[in-house]
Design a protein around this motif. Structure first.
Motif, PDB file in Angstrom:
ATOM      1  N   LEU A 137      36.520  27.976  43.300  1.00 22.67           N
ATOM      2  CA  LEU A 137      36.941  29.036  44.224  1.00 22.67           C
ATOM      3  C   LEU A 137      35.778  29.463  45.131  1.00 22.67           C
ATOM      4  O   LEU A 137      34.619  29.154  44.861  1.00 22.67           O
ATOM      5  CB  LEU A 137      37.454  30.246  43.438  1.00 22.67           C
ATOM      6  CG  LEU A 137      38.593  29.973  42.451  1.00 22.67           C
ATOM      7  CD1 LEU A 137      39.155  31.277  41.906  1.00 22.67           C
ATOM      8  CD2 LEU A 137      39.711  29.165  43.083  1.00 22.67           C
ATOM      9  N   ILE A 145      42.925  36.575  50.363  1.00 26.32           N
ATOM     10  CA  ILE A 145      44.002  37.189  49.563  1.00 26.32           C
ATOM     11  C   ILE A 145      44.053  38.698  49.856  1.00 26.32           C
ATOM     12  O   ILE A 145      45.135  39.272  50.041  1.00 26.32           O
ATOM     13  CB  ILE A 145      43.754  36.948  48.060  1.00 26.32           C
ATOM     14  CG1 ILE A 145      43.852  35.450  47.731  1.00 26.32           C
ATOM     15  CG2 ILE A 145      44.677  37.804  47.205  1.00 26.32           C
ATOM     16  CD1 ILE A 145      45.207  34.914  47.413  1.00 26.32           C
TER      17      ILE A 145
ATOM     18  N   LYS B   7      27.595  23.961  28.272  1.00 26.38           N
ATOM     19  CA  LYS B   7      28.291  25.099  28.881  1.00 26.38           C
ATOM     20  C   LYS B   7      29.801  24.873  28.848  1.00 26.38           C
ATOM     21  O   LYS B   7      30.576  25.782  28.531  1.00 26.38           O
ATOM     22  CB  LYS B   7      27.811  25.292  30.327  1.00 26.38           C
ATOM     23  CG  LYS B   7      28.344  26.571  30.950  1.00 26.38           C
ATOM     24  CD  LYS B   7      28.036  26.660  32.426  1.00 26.38           C
ATOM     25  CE  LYS B   7      26.629  27.094  32.701  1.00 26.38           C
ATOM     26  NZ  LYS B   7      26.381  27.296  34.139  1.00 26.38           N
ATOM     27  N   LEU B  11      32.574  27.168  26.989  1.00 26.21           N
ATOM     28  CA  LEU B  11      33.640  27.824  27.762  1.00 26.21           C
ATOM     29  C   LEU B  11      35.008  27.180  27.527  1.00 26.21           C
ATOM     30  O   LEU B  11      35.931  27.382  28.314  1.00 26.21           O
ATOM     31  CB  LEU B  11      33.304  27.773  29.257  1.00 26.21           C
ATOM     32  CG  LEU B  11      32.065  28.541  29.700  1.00 26.21           C
ATOM     33  CD1 LEU B  11      31.822  28.347  31.205  1.00 26.21           C
ATOM     34  CD2 LEU B  11      32.181  30.023  29.383  1.00 26.21           C
ATOM     35  N   THR B  14      38.138  29.188  27.855  1.00 21.27           N
ATOM     36  CA  THR B  14      38.420  29.693  29.200  1.00 21.27           C
ATOM     37  C   THR B  14      38.822  28.567  30.139  1.00 21.27           C
ATOM     38  O   THR B  14      39.729  28.720  30.949  1.00 21.27           O
ATOM     39  CB  THR B  14      37.165  30.404  29.752  1.00 21.27           C
ATOM     40  OG1 THR B  14      36.823  31.444  28.857  1.00 21.27           O
ATOM     41  CG2 THR B  14      37.431  30.984  31.128  1.00 21.27           C
ATOM     42  N   LEU B  15      38.134  27.440  30.020  1.00 15.53           N
ATOM     43  CA  LEU B  15      38.404  26.348  30.953  1.00 15.53           C
ATOM     44  C   LEU B  15      39.655  25.558  30.576  1.00 15.53           C
ATOM     45  O   LEU B  15      40.314  24.978  31.441  1.00 15.53           O
ATOM     46  CB  LEU B  15      37.195  25.405  31.021  1.00 15.53           C
ATOM     47  CG  LEU B  15      35.934  26.000  31.645  1.00 15.53           C
ATOM     48  CD1 LEU B  15      34.772  25.019  31.551  1.00 15.53           C
ATOM     49  CD2 LEU B  15      36.182  26.370  33.110  1.00 15.53           C
ATOM     50  N   TYR B  31      40.380  38.994  30.886  1.00 15.36           N
ATOM     51  CA  TYR B  31      40.272  37.548  31.027  1.00 15.36           C
ATOM     52  C   TYR B  31      38.983  37.248  31.763  1.00 15.36           C
ATOM     53  O   TYR B  31      38.755  37.813  32.824  1.00 15.36           O
ATOM     54  CB  TYR B  31      41.450  36.966  31.798  1.00 15.36           C
ATOM     55  CG  TYR B  31      41.324  35.482  32.008  1.00 15.36           C
ATOM     56  CD1 TYR B  31      41.483  34.599  30.941  1.00 15.36           C
ATOM     57  CD2 TYR B  31      41.011  34.962  33.263  1.00 15.36           C
ATOM     58  CE1 TYR B  31      41.346  33.234  31.125  1.00 15.36           C
ATOM     59  CE2 TYR B  31      40.884  33.592  33.448  1.00 15.36           C
ATOM     60  CZ  TYR B  31      41.047  32.737  32.394  1.00 15.36           C
ATOM     61  OH  TYR B  31      40.904  31.393  32.562  1.00 15.36           O
ATOM     62  N   PRO B  32      38.146  36.390  31.236  1.00 17.11           N
ATOM     63  CA  PRO B  32      38.215  35.704  29.961  1.00 17.11           C
ATOM     64  C   PRO B  32      38.096  36.677  28.778  1.00 17.11           C
ATOM     65  O   PRO B  32      37.652  37.823  28.952  1.00 17.11           O
ATOM     66  CB  PRO B  32      37.021  34.764  29.994  1.00 17.11           C
ATOM     67  CG  PRO B  32      36.581  34.714  31.400  1.00 17.11           C
ATOM     68  CD  PRO B  32      36.969  36.001  32.000  1.00 17.11           C
ATOM     69  N   ASN B  38      35.940  46.218  27.990  1.00 14.51           N
ATOM     70  CA  ASN B  38      35.176  46.709  29.146  1.00 14.51           C
ATOM     71  C   ASN B  38      35.826  47.929  29.795  1.00 14.51           C
ATOM     72  O   ASN B  38      35.408  48.364  30.855  1.00 14.51           O
ATOM     73  CB  ASN B  38      34.951  45.590  30.167  1.00 14.51           C
ATOM     74  CG  ASN B  38      36.236  45.053  30.755  1.00 14.51           C
ATOM     75  OD1 ASN B  38      37.319  45.586  30.514  1.00 14.51           O
ATOM     76  ND2 ASN B  38      36.135  43.983  31.525  1.00 14.51           N
ATOM     77  N   ILE B  57      51.534  36.562  43.047  1.00 17.36           N
ATOM     78  CA  ILE B  57      51.547  37.786  43.864  1.00 17.36           C
ATOM     79  C   ILE B  57      51.232  37.464  45.323  1.00 17.36           C
ATOM     80  O   ILE B  57      51.867  37.958  46.243  1.00 17.36           O
ATOM     81  CB  ILE B  57      50.479  38.789  43.352  1.00 17.36           C
ATOM     82  CG1 ILE B  57      50.693  39.108  41.872  1.00 17.36           C
ATOM     83  CG2 ILE B  57      50.460  40.057  44.194  1.00 17.36           C
ATOM     84  CD1 ILE B  57      51.957  39.853  41.584  1.00 17.36           C
ATOM     85  N   GLY B  78      45.876  31.051  44.292  1.00 18.49           N
ATOM     86  CA  GLY B  78      46.848  32.122  44.121  1.00 18.49           C
ATOM     87  C   GLY B  78      46.303  33.310  43.351  1.00 18.49           C
ATOM     88  O   GLY B  78      45.423  33.160  42.501  1.00 18.49           O
ATOM     89  N   LEU B  79      46.837  34.472  43.683  1.00 18.94           N
ATOM     90  CA  LEU B  79      46.612  35.664  42.861  1.00 18.94           C
ATOM     91  C   LEU B  79      47.820  35.759  41.933  1.00 18.94           C
ATOM     92  O   LEU B  79      48.962  35.907  42.401  1.00 18.94           O
ATOM     93  CB  LEU B  79      46.497  36.902  43.744  1.00 18.94           C
ATOM     94  CG  LEU B  79      46.397  38.240  43.006  1.00 18.94           C
ATOM     95  CD1 LEU B  79      45.133  38.318  42.157  1.00 18.94           C
ATOM     96  CD2 LEU B  79      46.414  39.406  44.006  1.00 18.94           C
ATOM     97  N   ILE B  88      44.784  37.473  37.885  1.00 14.44           N
ATOM     98  CA  ILE B  88      43.663  36.541  37.979  1.00 14.44           C
ATOM     99  C   ILE B  88      43.825  35.673  39.214  1.00 14.44           C
ATOM    100  O   ILE B  88      44.939  35.477  39.707  1.00 14.44           O
ATOM    101  CB  ILE B  88      43.518  35.654  36.712  1.00 14.44           C
ATOM    102  CG1 ILE B  88      44.699  34.682  36.588  1.00 14.44           C
ATOM    103  CG2 ILE B  88      43.407  36.506  35.469  1.00 14.44           C
ATOM    104  CD1 ILE B  88      44.495  33.650  35.485  1.00 14.44           C
ATOM    105  N   LEU B  89      42.688  35.158  39.689  1.00 12.92           N
ATOM    106  CA  LEU B  89      42.696  34.250  40.830  1.00 12.92           C
ATOM    107  C   LEU B  89      42.460  32.843  40.311  1.00 12.92           C
ATOM    108  O   LEU B  89      41.537  32.623  39.507  1.00 12.92           O
ATOM    109  CB  LEU B  89      41.577  34.647  41.801  1.00 12.92           C
ATOM    110  CG  LEU B  89      41.772  34.282  43.256  1.00 12.92           C
ATOM    111  CD1 LEU B  89      42.916  35.073  43.862  1.00 12.92           C
ATOM    112  CD2 LEU B  89      40.503  34.552  44.038  1.00 12.92           C
ATOM    113  N   ALA B  90      43.260  31.884  40.745  1.00 15.86           N
ATOM    114  CA  ALA B  90      43.122  30.513  40.236  1.00 15.86           C
ATOM    115  C   ALA B  90      43.688  29.533  41.247  1.00 15.86           C
ATOM    116  O   ALA B  90      44.547  29.889  42.065  1.00 15.86           O
ATOM    117  CB  ALA B  90      43.848  30.387  38.902  1.00 15.86           C
ATOM    118  N   ILE B 124      41.940  25.016  34.280  1.00 14.46           N
ATOM    119  CA  ILE B 124      43.316  25.494  34.424  1.00 14.46           C
ATOM    120  C   ILE B 124      43.669  25.705  35.894  1.00 14.46           C
ATOM    121  O   ILE B 124      42.943  26.364  36.628  1.00 14.46           O
ATOM    122  CB  ILE B 124      43.486  26.836  33.662  1.00 14.46           C
ATOM    123  CG1 ILE B 124      43.338  26.623  32.162  1.00 14.46           C
ATOM    124  CG2 ILE B 124      44.833  27.480  33.994  1.00 14.46           C
ATOM    125  CD1 ILE B 124      44.433  25.795  31.537  1.00 14.46           C
TER     126      ILE B 124
END
Lengths: 362, 136
Positions: A137, A145, B7, B11, B14-15, B31-32, B38, B57, B78-79, B88-90, B124
């Motif tokens: 990204l 966005i 790494k 991860l 997550t990956l 996420y992650p 937090n 979205i 995409g969001l 999330i953004l991916a 992903i």
């Protein structure tokens, strides 16, 4: 009290023939000619977001102190993405606490040493490293966005955002330190390169090389160096997560901490990394949501041309903003002149997860 | 070398999956995954492997690449709001007919490769479920 004794900066540009060392020496030489005597800083603070990534150089503050002949000085590099405001905050804190009487604050980043794909990769390290960076990204995609969410929420077209770069380019024409000193009209902008739909190249910051240097002291010694100091009255800052709610909580918190309210008499430099970020910053400052880019011209904002047109030299950007505000308050800014007693610097990272607000006065 | 095997191993949750953290104290979803909330600071965080189902979205088509990701250009991004309530953004994949509001699902895809020693990084992406069904 914290005083700005003097400032020096170079035009933002592509300096293929110059290294960071050359640029730092150049701005320091200029600074020295403006001071009554050679500075003896207690600490050298370097603001650089990407020096180790771009030029494989760490210990940058040590090296710059040595280049400038300040052997024995304490040194520190502040990295907070593009947020040079964090370095201003650090320098301010040293002086307010009494740990230092004077600080030499050097802002430097050198983007033109990489091509755009390499630089996109470096700047993407600001994203969440555990997944977003690894998935390829970019910061541009986030801004795109946000732009689309804004267009939908406030029922505005893409043309609404073009008001910002048009004005920034108008302002930069008068600024000799600006990178892109040309006017841009609507037709040029809407037909320019698409970066991440609907974001076009004119909606992004103009990446360039730059160095700026500031001598900051306490008010007891500032008159040794200059008869026209400018005072750094307040500084606040905050960090927050990314927000998709079309607000900037880090900036909101920073403004609240110093109880700032917008005035048309204030001289403002904000970090317009993207047109959408400019809109959101203006709205956190108090302009009406969804209309800020139609209304900002009644305020004295980014007479430098901002990141769009003055240019964007990474974490040196806040040092440019500081230098520009100091010159505006003294009345010797060589570009479009503002009138006022108070200067405001909004310094954020690319996507405003971290914000610092500085308030200066004559 | 761009890709670090240690790494990537670290991860892997997550990956290679959508592993979330849900705070049992305040309900915050992260996420992650991380073992500390937090939002409220609680360490009472439950690990949830999401089905990776959500709603698109907003999206953009990115035309500026990063070094190492040229083959993915132009990249649809995409969001996504996951069913668990986090945005999330991916990257999107198989994205010929993207529409805001579409249902999407997570799929494992090749992301990039290390040109010097051939290591491949997977990760992903999300695809529109209706499109995916149409293509079967």
């Amino acid at each position: 009290m914290v005083s700005i004794a003097e400032v020096s900066l170079t035009k933002v540009d592509r300096y293929y023939e110059y290294s960071e060392k050359d640029l730092a020496i150049e701005v320091y030489k200029q600074l020295e000619t403006k001071l009554k005597e050679r500075p003896k800083p207690d600490i050298i603070i370097v603001s650089s977001g990407y020096m180790e990534s771009i030029n494989k150089s760490t210990l940058s503050a040590v090296k710059i102190a040595n280049y400038l002949g300040f052997k024995g000085a304490k040194t520190l590099r502040v990295e907070n993405g593009d947020n040079g405001g964090a370095a201003i905050y650090t320098a301010y804190s040293f002086i307010r606490s009494g740990l230092a009487n004077s600080v030499l604050l050097v802002g430097i980043d050198k983007f033109s040493d990489l091509n755009s794909k390499q630089l996109n990769d470096v700047l993407a390290t600001n994203l969440l490293h555990e997944h977003e960076y690894h998935l390829g990204l970019t910061n541009h995609a986030y801004a795109a966005i946000l732009t689309k969410l804004y267009m939908k929420k406030y029922n505005v077209s893409y043309e609404y955002f073009t008001n910002w770069p048009i004005k920034m380019h108008d302002n930069a024409v008068e600024n000799p330190y600006a990178y892109l000193r040309f006017k841009a009209d609507l037709k040029t902008i809407v037909s320019s390169q698409l970066v991440a739909e609907p974001l076009r190249i004119f909606d992004t910051a103009a990446r360039g090389d730059g160095a700026s240097i500031i001598l900051m002291t306490n008010d007891e010694i500032v008159k040794k160096y200059t008869d026209t100091p400018v005072y750094l009255d307040k500084i606040s800052g905050a960090s927050f997560d990314y927000s998709y709610d079309l607000d900037l909580p880090s900036l909101k918190l920073a403004l609240k901490e110093i109880n700032y309210s917008l005035s048309q008499n204030d001289i403002i430099e904000l970090h317009d990394s993207y047109s959408i970020i400019a809109a959101l910053e203006l709205e956190e400052l108090g302009l009406e949501k969804g209309k800020s880019l139609n209304e900002f011209e009644s305020y004295q904002v980014n007479y430098s041309g901002g990141l769009k047109a003055r240019g964007y030299p990474g974490a040196a950007t806040a040092m440019y903003q500081l230098a520009e505000i100091v010159m505006q308050l003294r009345g010797d800014f060589p570009g479009r002149k503002a009138v006022g007693e108070k200067g405001i610097i909004i310094s954020t990272d690319d996507l405003a997860t971290s914000s610092y607000v500085s308030v200066l006065r004559r | 070398m761009r890709i670090s095997p240690p790494k990537n191993w670290r991860l892997k949750e997550t990956l290679y999956s959508v592993t979330l953290g849900k705070c049992e104290n305040c309900g915050n979803v992260m996420y992650p995954y991380q073992p500390l909330c937090n939002s409220c600071g609680s360490t009472n965080v439950k690990k949830i492997v999401s089905k990776g189902h959500g709603k698109l979205i907003e999206y953009t088509i990115s035309y500026q690449s990063r070094e190492g990701y040229e083959k993915a250009m132009p990249m649809a991004i995409g969001l996504i709001e996951l069913d668990e309530g986090i945005k999330i953004l991916a990257p999107l994949t198989e994205a010929e007919d993207i529409k805001e509001g579409s249902e999407v699902e997570a799929v494992l895809r090749r992301i990039t490769a290390d040109s010097t020693n051939g290591l491949i990084q997977y990760g992903i992406k999300f695809r529109v479920i209706n499109n995916a069904r149409d293509n079967r």
